[in-house]
Design an enzyme around this catalytic site. Structure first.
Site, short mmCIF file in Angstrom:
data_model
loop_
_atom_site.label_atom_id
_atom_site.label_comp_id
_atom_site.label_asym_id
_atom_site.label_seq_id
_atom_site.Cartn_x
_atom_site.Cartn_y
_atom_site.Cartn_z
N CYS A 7 79.77 88.55 -26.50
CA CYS A 7 80.40 89.07 -25.28
C CYS A 7 81.15 90.36 -25.56
CB CYS A 7 81.34 88.02 -24.67
SG CYS A 7 82.66 87.49 -25.78
N ASN A 48 76.20 73.87 -25.21
CA ASN A 48 75.31 74.59 -24.31
C ASN A 48 74.00 74.99 -24.97
OD1 ASN A 48 74.85 76.10 -21.73
ND2 ASN A 48 74.99 77.89 -23.05
#
Length: 443
Positions: free
Chosen positions: A400, A310
């Protein structure tokens, strides 16, 4: 001999309190006789009455019973199942207030855990607040007493499935069609043997992976195929482990895709691959990483926990050479496929467990000019041992979990000689207390 913990008797009458602050998971914090009480659904600045749901030696938990003085940031929840469904915890908080809370939590973690007095903040990355979830795992339960199948997220602190007619945070292709999906499962002979559905939505197409605990009959197979034909979803089944995922309709579906227009890169992925939940925030996040890491055409970049590439592939459009490392062999295979499909040749990918020692592995040798870290919630503590040898001028860390980001930030600053340049939040999960963040460090 160990004795089971005796359950404390709880007061039955509501207790009125003032809410002082929020926990990391979005519950209001009050104090009763000096002991903190975490009140689900309450906000700082409010006066509420709550009912005890649990009491421990050092803290207690409660449920909001009545609201006497509301906080300015309180708004009516959009979803009628809010408070029951465990999928959201912040629908009663205005969007801007959600961001302020997440930003304050990030700063508090840096100050308390990393022992950094100053936290220069980046502007928050925000995007769509509703209909943003492109990936989800939905529970399924046939409830004979209700005479129907339920499809949705689990209830808060419960194994029960929420009875949903719609879900405003799911992509509308799924969130607005839960009753049709549930009704179709109710027609199956194995409706009691379908525990969950994996949802994956790409640019223009969506896939559903049905976990099944029993082989499909011909009638069930036909029912699922017919649903796929009329809904437009790609239908997969998973009979056992992840390796058993197989397409049902179409027989050979094309991969799902998502594009990063600013970088000119398009990714192909399978429905069980890890991809970001919020595709719009992901696009903005990749652009921010490109801006903050700022690789030069002659530089080598190391992308750790790279997934399907990504960040790796966009970075390769600017850098001289990019090395991606990931623990999952299937993700690395997909990254290589995507590099080839996009005509990107100045990348290489390696499979390595980044929680284990990696000295002597080819990718770990030599210097890198810039490093990107994007670990799981556990953080990147183990891999930071390579930082002195790599000698990168700049490190960008996507996280995260603000607690493990702060822990690792403390290591980078106090042990490895970096300084924190910027940090900020990215609203990957609106309407929840989940905090996605980013930090920049320079040597």
């Amino acid at each position: 001999m160990a004795h089971p913990r005796r359950k404390r008797s709880l007061p039955s009458e509501p207790v009125r309190v003032a809410i002082e602050s929020l926990t990391h998971d979005g519950r209001g914090i009050a104090r009763v006789d000096g002991k903190p009480v975490f009140v689900d659904g309450a906000l700082p600045g409010e006066e509420v009455s709550f009912v005890y749901t649990d009491s421990r030696r050092d803290y207690a938990e409660g449920r909001l019973e009545s609201l006497h003085v509301a906080a300015p940031g309180r708004v009516p929840p959009r979803c009628p199942s809010f408070g029951i469904c465990g999928g959201c915890s912040f629908q009663h908080v205005a969007d801007g207030e959600q961001i302020r809370h997440k930003q304050a939590l990030l700063v508090e973690q840096f100050q308390r855990i990393a022992r950094l007095a100053s936290v220069p903040l980046l502007p928050p990355l925000t995007g769509p607040s509703w209909g943003y979830r492109h990936k989800a795992r939905l529970g399924v339960k046939h409830v004979a007493k209700k005479g129907k199948v339920l499809v949705g997220f689990r209830e808060r602190a419960s194994a029960f499935i929420t009875d949903l007619d719609t879900c405003p945070v799911l992509h509308p292709a799924i969130g607005e069609h839960l009753p049709e999906l549930a009704a179709m499962i109710g027609e199956l002979g194995i409706r009691d043997r379908v525990p969950q559905i994996e949802v994956a939505v790409g640019d223009g197409r969506a896939a559903l992976v049905f976990r099944i605990l029993e082989d499909l009959s011909e009638a069930d197979r036909a029912c699922l195929v017919a649903f796929g034909e009329r809904s437009g979803f790609d239908i997969y089944t998973q009979r056992q482990g992840p390796d058993s995922v197989a397409p049902l309709h179409p027989a050979a579906p094309a991969p799902l895709t998502y594009a990063l227009p600013e970088q000119g890169v398009t990714f192909r992925f399978q429905p069980t691959d890890f991809t970001q939940v919020n595709l719009e925030i992901n696009r903005r996040m990749v652009s921010r990483v490109m801006e903050l890491l700022a690789p030069e055409p002659h530089e080598r970049v190391l992308d750790l926990f790279c997934g399907i590439g990504n960040f790796t592939l966009p970075l390769a459009t600017r850098a001289g050479h990019v090395v991606g490392v990931e623990g999952g062999a299937e993700a690395v295979a997909r990254a290589r496929e995507n590099a080839a499909a996009n005509g990107i040749g100045n990348v290489e990918f390696h499979v390595a467990d980044l929680t284990q020692p990696f000295a002597g592995q080819p990718w770990a040798a030599g210097r890198y000019d810039r490093i990107l870290l994007d670990p799981s919630r556990a953080g990147a503590e183990a891999v930071l041992a390579g930082v002195p040898e790599w000698d990168a001028r700049r490190i960008v860390y996507v996280s995260c979990n603000p607690a493990t980001l702060a822990r690792d930030a403390g290591l980078l600053v106090h042990r490895y000689g970096y300084r924190l340049v910027h940090a900020g939040v990215m609203d990957m999960f609106p309407q929840t207390a989940h905090v996605e963040s980013i930090a920049v460090f320079e040597r």
